[in-house]
Design a protein around this motif. Structure first.
Motif, PDB file in Angstrom:
ATOM      1  N   ARG A  96       0.782  -1.174   0.122  1.00 25.05           N
ATOM      2  CA  ARG A  96       0.013  -0.067  -0.007  1.00 25.05           C
ATOM      3  C   ARG A  96       0.987   1.152  -0.198  1.00 25.05           C
ATOM      4  NH1 ARG A  96      -5.297   0.925   1.571  1.00 25.05           N
ATOM      5  NH2 ARG A  96      -5.608   2.946   2.097  1.00 25.05           N
ATOM      6  N   GLY A  97       1.956   1.403   0.952  1.00 22.61           N
ATOM      7  CA  GLY A  97       2.729   2.324   0.813  1.00 22.61           C
ATOM      8  C   GLY A  97       3.507   2.592  -0.265  1.00 22.61           C
ATOM      9  N   ARG A  98       3.916   1.512  -0.973  1.00 24.84           N
ATOM     10  CA  ARG A  98       4.694   1.712  -2.253  1.00 24.84           C
ATOM     11  C   ARG A  98       3.787   2.067  -3.497  1.00 24.84           C
ATOM     12  NH1 ARG A  98       9.516   0.008  -4.288  1.00 24.84           N
ATOM     13  NH2 ARG A  98      10.120   0.529  -2.299  1.00 24.84           N
ATOM     14  N   ALA A  99       2.501   1.754  -3.396  1.00 22.26           N
ATOM     15  CA  ALA A  99       1.506   2.113  -4.218  1.00 22.26           C
ATOM     16  C   ALA A  99       1.158   3.558  -4.163  1.00 22.26           C
ATOM     17  CB  ALA A  99       0.327   1.272  -4.268  1.00 22.26           C
ATOM     18  N   THR A 100       0.933   4.012  -3.026  1.00 17.79           N
ATOM     19  CA  THR A 100       0.651   5.382  -2.758  1.00 17.79           C
ATOM     20  C   THR A 100       1.841   6.225  -3.527  1.00 17.79           C
ATOM     21  OG1 THR A 100      -0.374   4.868  -0.710  1.00 17.79           O
ATOM     22  CG2 THR A 100       0.342   7.092  -0.885  1.00 17.79           C
ATOM     23  N   GLU A 101       3.025   5.990  -3.040  1.00 19.41           N
ATOM     24  CA  GLU A 101       4.246   6.648  -3.686  1.00 19.41           C
ATOM     25  C   GLU A 101       4.134   6.414  -5.330  1.00 19.41           C
ATOM     26  OE1 GLU A 101       7.851   4.753  -2.332  1.00 19.41           O
ATOM     27  OE2 GLU A 101       7.236   5.413  -0.298  1.00 19.41           O
ATOM     28  N   ARG A 102       4.013   5.691  -6.006  1.00 15.81           N
ATOM     29  CA  ARG A 102       3.746   5.516  -7.169  1.00 15.81           C
ATOM     30  C   ARG A 102       2.674   6.224  -7.830  1.00 15.81           C
ATOM     31  NH1 ARG A 102       5.003  -0.816  -7.750  1.00 15.81           N
ATOM     32  NH2 ARG A 102       7.419  -0.634  -7.737  1.00 15.81           N
ATOM     33  N   LEU A 103       1.523   6.302  -7.213  1.00 17.35           N
ATOM     34  CA  LEU A 103       0.310   7.085  -7.585  1.00 17.35           C
ATOM     35  C   LEU A 103       0.720   8.580  -7.581  1.00 17.35           C
ATOM     36  CD1 LEU A 103      -2.490   4.965  -6.167  1.00 17.35           C
ATOM     37  CD2 LEU A 103      -1.944   5.246  -8.619  1.00 17.35           C
ATOM     38  N   GLU A 148       3.780  10.016  -7.841  1.00 18.65           N
ATOM     39  CA  GLU A 148       4.499  10.431  -8.630  1.00 18.65           C
ATOM     40  C   GLU A 148       3.629  10.344 -10.171  1.00 18.65           C
ATOM     41  OE1 GLU A 148       7.414   7.369  -8.826  1.00 18.65           O
ATOM     42  OE2 GLU A 148       8.364   8.037  -6.582  1.00 18.65           O
ATOM     43  N   ALA A 149       2.664   9.680 -10.444  1.00 18.69           N
ATOM     44  CA  ALA A 149       1.868   9.570 -11.463  1.00 18.69           C
ATOM     45  C   ALA A 149       0.889  11.014 -11.593  1.00 18.69           C
ATOM     46  CB  ALA A 149       1.126   8.447 -11.765  1.00 18.69           C
ATOM     47  N   GLY A 150       0.936  11.446 -10.550  1.00 21.01           N
ATOM     48  CA  GLY A 150      -0.057  12.896 -10.549  1.00 21.01           C
ATOM     49  C   GLY A 150      -1.278  12.953  -9.922  1.00 21.01           C
ATOM     50  N   PHE A 151      -1.504  11.587  -9.291  1.00 22.16           N
ATOM     51  CA  PHE A 151      -2.819  11.697  -8.753  1.00 22.16           C
ATOM     52  C   PHE A 151      -2.840  12.191  -7.444  1.00 22.16           C
ATOM     53  CE2 PHE A 151      -2.856   7.916 -11.426  1.00 22.16           C
ATOM     54  CZ  PHE A 151      -4.202   7.673 -11.904  1.00 22.16           C
ATOM     55  N   GLU A 152      -4.040  12.892  -6.974  1.00 26.25           N
ATOM     56  CA  GLU A 152      -4.188  13.631  -5.741  1.00 26.25           C
ATOM     57  C   GLU A 152      -4.427  12.647  -4.617  1.00 26.25           C
ATOM     58  OE1 GLU A 152      -3.851  16.662  -5.475  1.00 26.25           O
ATOM     59  OE2 GLU A 152      -3.706  17.093  -7.473  1.00 26.25           O
ATOM     60  N   GLU A 153      -4.259  13.112  -3.300  1.00 28.55           N
ATOM     61  CA  GLU A 153      -4.145  12.110  -2.142  1.00 28.55           C
ATOM     62  C   GLU A 153      -5.558  11.617  -1.980  1.00 28.55           C
ATOM     63  OE1 GLU A 153      -2.857  13.912   1.233  1.00 28.55           O
ATOM     64  OE2 GLU A 153      -0.652  14.144   0.356  1.00 28.55           O
ATOM     65  N   GLY A 154      -6.553  12.618  -2.232  1.00 31.27           N
ATOM     66  CA  GLY A 154      -8.073  11.845  -2.078  1.00 31.27           C
ATOM     67  C   GLY A 154      -8.409  10.900  -2.952  1.00 31.27           C
ATOM     68  N   GLU A 155      -7.765  11.006  -4.335  1.00 28.45           N
ATOM     69  CA  GLU A 155      -7.963  10.024  -5.486  1.00 28.45           C
ATOM     70  C   GLU A 155      -7.242   8.841  -5.311  1.00 28.45           C
ATOM     71  OE1 GLU A 155      -8.273  12.582  -9.655  1.00 28.45           O
ATOM     72  OE2 GLU A 155      -6.345  12.436  -8.513  1.00 28.45           O
ATOM     73  N   ILE A 156      -6.069   8.860  -4.738  1.00 24.77           N
ATOM     74  CA  ILE A 156      -5.327   7.707  -4.206  1.00 24.77           C
ATOM     75  C   ILE A 156      -6.088   6.823  -3.116  1.00 24.77           C
ATOM     76  CG2 ILE A 156      -3.189   6.904  -3.117  1.00 24.77           C
ATOM     77  CD1 ILE A 156      -1.831   9.276  -4.469  1.00 24.77           C
ATOM     78  N   GLU A 157      -6.508   7.425  -2.021  1.00 24.75           N
ATOM     79  CA  GLU A 157      -7.166   6.672  -1.101  1.00 24.75           C
ATOM     80  C   GLU A 157      -8.184   6.015  -1.465  1.00 24.75           C
ATOM     81  OE1 GLU A 157      -7.529   5.451   2.839  1.00 24.75           O
ATOM     82  OE2 GLU A 157      -5.877   6.673   1.720  1.00 24.75           O
ATOM     83  N   ARG A 158      -9.323   6.730  -2.596  1.00 23.25           N
ATOM     84  CA  ARG A 158     -10.223   6.019  -3.295  1.00 23.25           C
ATOM     85  C   ARG A 158      -9.903   4.689  -3.838  1.00 23.25           C
ATOM     86  NH1 ARG A 158     -15.550   6.059  -4.255  1.00 23.25           N
ATOM     87  NH2 ARG A 158     -16.323   5.729  -6.231  1.00 23.25           N
TER      88      ARG A 158
END
Length: 328
Positions: free
Chosen positions: A172-179, A181-191
């Motif tokens: 989950r932590g690594r996926a958050t970092e990659r997302l 870096e890809a330009g996703f917002e924190e709210g989008e990443i959580e969803r």
């Protein structure tokens, strides 16, 4: 030539031992029998492994092993087991109690203990396609008999799968970092992470649950408790929709080996609120590791009163063990 005549053999088992120490257990283990048991009004003949022991007094050299086994036609215990096992159908814990009482009498022991482990075919359907399948579980009956009382335990062992929460947290932590870096917002990443099951390593788990009580306990319900304590049940037969269900279900409910033990105990107390405080519970979980060469386990035993006390926020003074409860 003088004819040699057979002489009476001294009962060495009843003689005094060279070293006068009592033994906690002496007897036989691994006795393979076909037994008849009753479950929900139906009778089945299934394979079982039986262990029979007695407490040995410091003044007695040994137990009469021939009275435990059926190695010889004249073995007294063998005759009894045919009467008990072949002639009637019991709950597995009732059968263990019946045999323990018989051993107590035959061995003139102060205490006898019997354990029966029977492999039982459990019929079920797959979670999505509804196909009929059969899973093998272990039904376990344990009984200890003394001249004044008998205590017995009903138990099960079942298989499931656990998804590791620790590795999933790392993913989950690594996926958050990659997302990010890809330009996703924190709210989008959580969803996104809430919607998509995250990878982790899986462990096939073996859960064991014992209940010691005079109350009626349904062994099949205990199997359900053990399976629910893990991330997901497993099935011998799986079509693709079923496989998807099991994998997603497991990854959406990651659990440590310790979690499974606690869930099983809490679920048992919730399902059987009428259990007495003096009754006994034991839960054990073994996970077969996939990314390590070792396995992991957790277990907890105790009286119902001890467990309720802890769930109410108080630390129990002791954890009663199975033998202590059986011998009480």
């Amino acid at each position: 030539m003088k004819e040699l005549r057979p002489t009476a053999v001294e009962d060495l088992q009843a003689a005094a031992p060279d070293i006068p120490l009592a033994l906690t257990r002496a007897g036989v283990t691994g006795v393979q029998k076909a037994i008849r048991i009753e479950h929900e009004g139906r009778q089945k003949t299934i394979a079982a492994e039986i262990s029979c022991t007695v407490d040995l007094d410091p003044s007695q050299k040994g137990v009469h092993m021939s009275r435990f086994t059926e190695s010889f036609d004249e073995a007294l215990f063998g005759e009894a087991i045919d009467e008990v096992v072949i002639g009637e159908a019991f709950l597995v814990e009732t059968l263990a109690e019946h045999i323990a009482r018989h051993i107590l009498d035959r061995q003139r022991a102060v205490r006898a203990e019997v354990q029966i482990v029977a492999r039982y075919p459990l019929e079920r359907t797959t979670p999505v396609t509804g196909l009929r399948t059969q899973e093998m579980v272990s039904l376990i009956g344990i009984a200890a008999a003394s001249p004044t009382r008998t205590r017995r335990v009903v138990g099960v062992e079942a298989t499931g799968i656990n998804a590791c929460p620790c590795a999933q947290g790392l993913v989950r932590g690594r996926a958050t970092e990659r997302l990010l870096e890809a330009g996703f917002e924190e709210g989008e990443i959580e969803r996104i992470l809430e919607l998509v099951p995250l990878a982790t390593h899986n462990q096939r788990g073996r859960g064991t649950l014992y209940v010691g009580t005079e109350h009626a306990i349904n062994a099949e319900q205990l199997v359900g408790i053990v399976e629910r304590s893990m991330s997901s049940p497993v099935y011998e037969l799986l079509k693709r929709p079923d496989e998807l269900f099991v994998v997603e279900h497991a990854h959406l409910q990651p659990r440590f080996v310790e979690d499974s033990v606690r869930f099983a105990l809490k679920d048992t107390l919730d399902r059987y609120p009428g259990l007495d405080d003096g009754d006994f519970l034991y839960s054990r979980q073994v996970n077969l590791e996939t990314i390590h060469t070792h396995d992991v386990l957790a277990e907890r035993s105790g009286t119902v009163g001890e467990l309720r006390q802890e769930l109410d926020g108080e630390v129990a003074g002791r954890h009663t063990e199975l033998r202590d409860w059986l011998s009480a």
